[in-house]
Design an enzyme around this catalytic site. Structure first.
Site, short mmCIF file in Angstrom:
data_model
loop_
_atom_site.label_atom_id
_atom_site.label_comp_id
_atom_site.label_asym_id
_atom_site.label_seq_id
_atom_site.Cartn_x
_atom_site.Cartn_y
_atom_site.Cartn_z
N TRP A 29 0.69 -1.15 0.29
CA TRP A 29 -0.01 0.57 -0.07
C TRP A 29 0.95 1.44 0.32
CZ3 TRP A 29 -4.77 2.40 0.44
CH2 TRP A 29 -6.21 1.51 0.43
N HIS A 95 -11.17 4.66 10.40
CA HIS A 95 -9.99 3.42 9.98
C HIS A 95 -8.76 3.98 9.87
CE1 HIS A 95 -8.66 0.21 6.44
NE2 HIS A 95 -9.25 -0.36 7.78
N1 LIG Z 1 -5.84 2.45 3.97
C1 LIG Z 1 -4.51 1.81 4.47
C2 LIG Z 1 -4.33 0.69 4.40
N2 LIG Z 1 -5.57 0.19 4.57
C3 LIG Z 1 -5.67 -1.54 4.15
C4 LIG Z 1 -5.01 -2.49 5.55
O1 LIG Z 1 -3.51 -1.74 6.10
C5 LIG Z 1 -4.95 -3.79 5.21
O2 LIG Z 1 -4.34 -4.55 4.48
C6 LIG Z 1 -6.51 -4.13 5.50
O3 LIG Z 1 -7.28 -3.44 6.54
C7 LIG Z 1 -6.22 -5.52 4.92
O4 LIG Z 1 -6.28 -6.24 6.31
N3 LIG Z 1 -2.97 -0.16 4.42
C8 LIG Z 1 -1.83 0.81 3.94
O5 LIG Z 1 -0.53 0.39 4.01
N4 LIG Z 1 -1.72 2.45 4.35
C9 LIG Z 1 -2.91 2.44 4.02
O6 LIG Z 1 -3.32 3.90 3.68
C1 LIG Z 2 -6.07 4.45 5.90
C2 LIG Z 2 -7.52 3.68 4.52
O1 LIG Z 2 -7.25 2.57 5.43
C3 LIG Z 2 -7.23 4.71 4.02
O2 LIG Z 2 -7.03 4.58 2.89
C4 LIG Z 2 -9.07 4.45 4.60
O3 LIG Z 2 -9.89 5.68 3.66
P1 LIG Z 2 -11.10 6.06 4.36
O4 LIG Z 2 -10.96 6.03 5.52
O5 LIG Z 2 -11.87 7.45 3.24
O6 LIG Z 2 -12.18 4.52 4.06
#
Ligand SMILES: Nc1c(NC[C@H](O)[C@H](O)[C@H](O)CO)[nH]c(=O)[nH]c1=O
Ligand SMILES: CC(=O)[C@@H](O)COP(=O)(O)O
Length: 160
Positions: A29, A95
């Protein structure tokens, strides 16, 4: 605001660094950030004398998966240190907070539940610009700090 390079570190010159075995777990990510962190960490480790053959790199989908992968690597007993690399950028919902907190707790758990120093190299930024500034931009590269910290913690452990 004066530009502070957060990665201004001085060569450590740690003895027997060539034998250090280091695992690096990188989240895909925001790879435009995490791969820069990874490369900077690699550069410091090799400059400090760690053999490239003793550095193993693993990729995971997101920051949350750093928890599982880092703990699994720690539990192998093979590595002298683990560096967990990720970048979480705030979105519209809470999140962000859950992911960042979970990874902080997960990497902390690696340190207290296993005998392996696990380095927390997670950017937790409000904007993409903040992440870019800290992964090779005007505020340095957190990967440099993470590599230097890993070496110092291995040295610490070996001197116990
Ligand atoms: N929003 C971001 C994420 N979201 C994904 C989570 O880390 C994870 O892979 C998912 O919830 C499935 O378990 N991850 C990042 O590394 N950076 C982000 O900004
Ligand atoms: C930090 C995250 O997982 C991000 O991609 C979530 O974005 P959102 O809060 O707009 O769904």
């Amino acid at each position: 605001m004066a530009t502070v390079n957060l990665s201004d570190y001085h060569p450590l010159q740690i003895d027997d660094a060539d034998s250090f075995r280091i695992g690096i777990v990188v989240s895909e990510w925001n790879d435009f950030v995490t791969f820069n962190l990874r490369d900077a960490a690699l550069e410091v480790l090799t400059k400090e004398g760690v053999s490239l053959e003793n550095i193993k790199i693993f990729k995971v989908p997101g920051a949350f998966e750093l928890n599982y992968a880092s703990m699994q690597l720690c539990k192998t007993g093979y590595f002298d240190a683990i560096i967990a690399i990720g970048c979480v950028i705030r979105g519209e919902t809470p999140h962000f907070d859950y992911v960042c907190s979970a990874v902080a707790q997960g990497i902390k758990d690696c340190n207290i539940l296993t005998d392996v120093p696990a380095i927390f190299c997670l950017l937790t930024d409000d904007t993409k610009e903040q992440s870019i500034a800290r992964s090779g931009g005007e505020l340095g590269n957190k990967g440099v700090e993470a590599a230097a910290t890993a070496l110092q913690m291995i040295d610490f452990k070996r001197k116990l």
